[in-house]
Motif scaffolding. Structure first.
Motif, PDB file in Angstrom:
ATOM      1  N   THR A 265     -30.457 -46.695  28.310  1.00 36.40           N
ATOM      2  CA  THR A 265     -29.503 -46.189  29.291  1.00 36.40           C
ATOM      3  C   THR A 265     -29.895 -44.792  29.766  1.00 36.40           C
ATOM      4  OG1 THR A 265     -27.740 -47.460  28.255  1.00 36.40           O
ATOM      5  CG2 THR A 265     -27.075 -45.676  29.733  1.00 36.40           C
ATOM      6  N   GLU A 266     -30.298 -43.945  28.827  1.00 41.11           N
ATOM      7  CA  GLU A 266     -30.662 -42.571  29.152  1.00 41.11           C
ATOM      8  C   GLU A 266     -31.949 -42.186  28.433  1.00 41.11           C
ATOM      9  OE1 GLU A 266     -26.741 -40.034  30.153  1.00 41.11           O
ATOM     10  OE2 GLU A 266     -26.938 -40.571  28.027  1.00 41.11           O
ATOM     11  N   MET A 267     -32.657 -41.239  29.026  1.00 43.21           N
ATOM     12  CA  MET A 267     -33.894 -40.734  28.452  1.00 43.21           C
ATOM     13  C   MET A 267     -33.801 -39.214  28.329  1.00 43.21           C
ATOM     14  SD  MET A 267     -35.469 -43.677  28.358  1.00 43.21           S
ATOM     15  CE  MET A 267     -37.130 -43.244  27.841  1.00 43.21           C
ATOM     16  N   THR A 306     -41.895 -46.016  18.730  1.00 43.39           N
ATOM     17  CA  THR A 306     -42.409 -46.604  19.965  1.00 43.39           C
ATOM     18  C   THR A 306     -41.435 -46.401  21.128  1.00 43.39           C
ATOM     19  OG1 THR A 306     -41.488 -48.789  19.444  1.00 43.39           O
ATOM     20  CG2 THR A 306     -43.742 -48.333  18.716  1.00 43.39           C
ATOM     21  N   ARG A 307     -40.263 -45.841  20.847  1.00 42.82           N
ATOM     22  CA  ARG A 307     -39.315 -45.512  21.906  1.00 42.82           C
ATOM     23  C   ARG A 307     -39.644 -44.169  22.548  1.00 42.82           C
ATOM     24  NH1 ARG A 307     -35.620 -49.526  21.236  1.00 42.82           N
ATOM     25  NH2 ARG A 307     -34.140 -48.718  22.755  1.00 42.82           N
ATOM     26  N   LEU A 308     -40.736 -43.576  22.103  1.00 39.96           N
ATOM     27  CA  LEU A 308     -41.222 -42.322  22.687  1.00 39.96           C
ATOM     28  C   LEU A 308     -42.570 -42.571  23.348  1.00 39.96           C
ATOM     29  CD1 LEU A 308     -41.157 -38.767  21.182  1.00 39.96           C
ATOM     30  CD2 LEU A 308     -43.297 -39.651  22.097  1.00 39.96           C
ATOM     31  N   ALA A 326     -43.329 -35.744  27.816  1.00 39.14           N
ATOM     32  CA  ALA A 326     -42.858 -36.832  26.961  1.00 39.14           C
ATOM     33  C   ALA A 326     -41.476 -37.264  27.389  1.00 39.14           C
ATOM     34  CB  ALA A 326     -42.840 -36.389  25.495  1.00 39.14           C
ATOM     35  N   GLN A 327     -41.156 -38.520  27.079  1.00 36.94           N
ATOM     36  CA  GLN A 327     -39.795 -39.012  27.244  1.00 36.94           C
ATOM     37  C   GLN A 327     -39.453 -39.892  26.058  1.00 36.94           C
ATOM     38  OE1 GLN A 327     -39.844 -41.385  30.924  1.00 36.94           O
ATOM     39  NE2 GLN A 327     -39.805 -43.231  29.680  1.00 36.94           N
ATOM     40  N   VAL A 328     -38.185 -39.928  25.703  1.00 36.06           N
ATOM     41  CA  VAL A 328     -37.741 -40.719  24.568  1.00 36.06           C
ATOM     42  C   VAL A 328     -36.371 -41.290  24.872  1.00 36.06           C
ATOM     43  CG1 VAL A 328     -36.679 -38.731  23.397  1.00 36.06           C
ATOM     44  CG2 VAL A 328     -37.446 -40.702  22.039  1.00 36.06           C
ATOM     45  N   ASP A 329     -36.123 -42.466  24.390  1.00 40.32           N
ATOM     46  CA  ASP A 329     -34.810 -43.084  24.461  1.00 40.32           C
ATOM     47  C   ASP A 329     -33.800 -42.105  23.857  1.00 40.32           C
ATOM     48  OD1 ASP A 329     -32.502 -44.595  24.034  1.00 40.32           O
ATOM     49  OD2 ASP A 329     -33.555 -46.315  23.189  1.00 40.32           O
ATOM     50  N   ALA A 330     -32.773 -41.760  24.626  1.00 43.65           N
ATOM     51  CA  ALA A 330     -31.811 -40.752  24.166  1.00 43.65           C
ATOM     52  C   ALA A 330     -31.089 -41.167  22.893  1.00 43.65           C
ATOM     53  CB  ALA A 330     -30.800 -40.460  25.273  1.00 43.65           C
ATOM     54  N   LEU A 335     -36.024 -37.909  17.385  1.00 46.98           N
ATOM     55  CA  LEU A 335     -37.458 -38.179  17.241  1.00 46.98           C
ATOM     56  C   LEU A 335     -38.297 -37.187  18.036  1.00 46.98           C
ATOM     57  CD1 LEU A 335     -39.825 -40.096  16.464  1.00 46.98           C
ATOM     58  CD2 LEU A 335     -39.224 -41.457  18.480  1.00 46.98           C
ATOM     59  N   LEU A 336     -37.763 -36.728  19.159  1.00 47.21           N
ATOM     60  CA  LEU A 336     -38.526 -35.836  20.023  1.00 47.21           C
ATOM     61  C   LEU A 336     -38.820 -34.503  19.340  1.00 47.21           C
ATOM     62  CD1 LEU A 336     -39.819 -35.371  22.776  1.00 47.21           C
ATOM     63  CD2 LEU A 336     -37.603 -34.605  23.618  1.00 47.21           C
TER      64      LEU A 336
END
Length: 538
Positions: A265-267, A306-308, A326-330, A335-336
């Motif tokens: 839904t968000e990153m 793997t969500r990053l 970088a982007q990651v599943d919020a 993890l970020l």
């Protein structure tokens, strides 16, 4: 940045409105402009005439080039097709006249395969850009001219789904998918071709007759090998794809919202930099090694990591900074912070220049990953990494990024890979690299044609230095795993630059090449669809 083999001028406006087209809900192209019937207009009275642009037309200069300004074609004509029937007619007329064909969809061909002096007819598919759902096939239909930004927007707004495609919004689906198709969600969901159900292809048989063939992944489909060839076999090889159908392999039911992946839904997106003035050779080596080792530890399929997705952009020292995006599943945003700490560990000097949370669809246009300037000239060379660089390779990278070469637009880009990509068998698709953790681009951008040789020499020397132990190319071994066909590189065919015993087609396709040749022999037996690195007849 991702590539395809067709060409299309970049544009960002999305065509609004949904309409029914036959059994497919789709966004229709604008109405055709009235024009005299071209010589290859189909004879069927219900088929509209394709628009044809020839020399002397004001539009000609824009339509004979793509995003790499190094390549400008000189065809007799450019056919702007809007239907499969128009493509069939254009191919048939060109074949009958003995004229070589090339195809353009999104304009991101890295080499001169489309815009080349031997090509006399360019078939431009940019207006074949519908995206919709086909209930008869229980699959989403994507036409080749649809830009990835359009694909993401339409799939998500109407059905809440997406494909794990590239991060450059202006890339066309046509060549992107056929070359494999990867992007920011590939570590989570695999390659785009891992979700490819079928293709509609205009082929030319042994009698010189153009015809439409539909091929699917169904085990009993007699045309299944044509489908397989389009799961990473590269563009310009077997025919002209006029339609893709996508549905995830294990998807069930008839609800479209369950037939392709649903994105987060968000990153959370982030930009970080290190100043070259703070990077000693030792710290630089630590930074590059940290990035590689993190991906060695965090690329197992199903891992939360793997969500990053990230890219480490190692710009030449003259550019001032090294950049990490970088982007990651919020939902796993913590993890970020761990990732950034591990990448900077033992390096120091990292500066966060941007960090914010955005909705997923908005993130697909985030400039941290997106795009290139289509007025520039560039050269790209690629490689896959199975594990992080050797110390000798890291030393070569540092040596070439700190030499006396004043071009801040030159870089080595390391992109995260692996994860779900590596759950697919090497022979299940035509993409055989299925145990890599990083994908690399050796890139150089410039504007002055008079400086071509200097800039080409730099990137070629850089590449050759990094792979000096394997003949100047990333010959598959424990560390390297060849090259990516969508980052086309004619240097791989040059024996003065590729001094290994590994030919260009093995670097791209490994053991899949003979099977691709057999598909070529069946579906393009007279080699109508060809370019400098097309699949050769057996």
């Amino acid at each position: 940045m991702t590539s395809n083999w067709g060409g299309r001028l970049s544009r960002r406006g999305l065509i609004g409105g949904m309409a029914a087209v036959g059994a497919v809900a789709a966004v229709p192209p604008p109405p055709a402009t009235a024009a005299p019937a071209p010589p290859w207009a189909p004879s069927a009275p219900t088929e509209p005439a394709a628009v044809v642009v020839r020399r002397g037309d004001d539009r000609y200069g824009d339509l004979v080039r793509g995003t790499n300004a190094r390549w400008v074609g000189q065809p007799d004509s450019v056919v702007l097709a809007r239907t499969t029937g128009q493509v069939v007619a254009a191919v048939q007329t060109a074949v009958d006249a003995g004229k070589q064909i090339s195809v353009r969809s999104g304009g991101h061909c890295y080499e001169g395969f489309v815009s080349n002096p031997e090509v006399k007819v360019i078939i431009d598919l940019s207006e074949m850009n519908r995206v919709g759902y086909d209930p008869g096939r229980r699959a989403f239909e994507i036409e080749p001219g649809a830009m990835l930004s359009e694909v993401y927007e339409r799939l998500y707004k109407f059905w809440g789904v997406t494909i794990p495609g590239g991060s450059c919004p202006s890339v066309g689906a046509g060549g992107h998918i056929v070359g494999g198709g990867y992007g920011a969600l590939s570590r989570m969901y695999g390659l785009t071709v891992d979700h490819l159900y079928g293709v509609e292809v205009v082929t030319v048989d042994r009698t010189g007759t153009a015809r439409v063939v539909v091929a699917t992944r169904e085990p009993g489909d007699p045309n299944r090998e044509l489908w397989w060839a389009h799961t990473g076999g590269g563009g310009g090889n077997f025919g002209i794809v006029t339609r893709y159908w996508l549905r995830s392999p294990n998807a069930t039911g008839s609800d479209p919202s369950g037939l392709l992946p649903r994105p987060p839904t968000e990153m959370v997106v982030v930009n970080a930099t290190w100043s070259w003035s703070s990077l000693t050779e030792e710290r630089f080596a630590r930074l590059v090694t940290n990035f590689g080792r993190w991906h060695e530890r965090n690329s197992a399929p199903g891992s939360p990591a793997t969500r990053l997705f990230s890219q480490l952009k190692l710009f030449h020292r003259s550019g001032g900074n090294v950049v990490l995006v970088a982007q990651v599943d919020a939902s796993v945003a913590g993890l970020l912070s761990t990732f950034l700490a591990e990448i900077d560990g033992g390096v120091g000097g990292m500066t966060i220049t941007e960090r914010r949370q955005v909705n997923w669809l908005h993130s697909t246009g985030w400039p941290g990953f997106a795009g290139i300037d289509p007025t520039l000239r560039f050269k790209d060379k690629s490689a896959y990494l199975r594990r992080t660089f050797t110390p000798a390779q890291v030393a070569a990278i540092h040596r070439n990024l700190t030499n006396a070469y004043p071009n801040g637009a030159a870089l080595l880009l390391l992109a995260g890979y692996g994860g779900q990509v590596n759950t697919v068998a090497p022979d299940a698709t035509a993409v055989p690299q299925r145990d890599s953790i990083l994908k690399l681009q050796y890139l150089n951008f410039w504007s002055d044609p008079a400086e071509d040789e200097r800039h080409l020499s730099w990137v070629r020397e850089f590449y050759r230095d990094v792979y000096a132990d394997t003949g100047g190319v990333p010959t598959p071994n424990q560390v390297n795993d060849g090259c990516f066909v969508n980052y086309a590189d004619v240097d791989l065919s040059d024996r003065t630059l590729n001094r290994s015993a590994t030919p260009w087609h093995t670097l791209y396709y490994k053991d899949s090449y003979p099977r691709l040749q057999r598909a070529k022999a069946r579906w393009d037996p007279t080699n109508v669809f060809r370019h400098a690195q097309s699949i050769q007849l057996p």
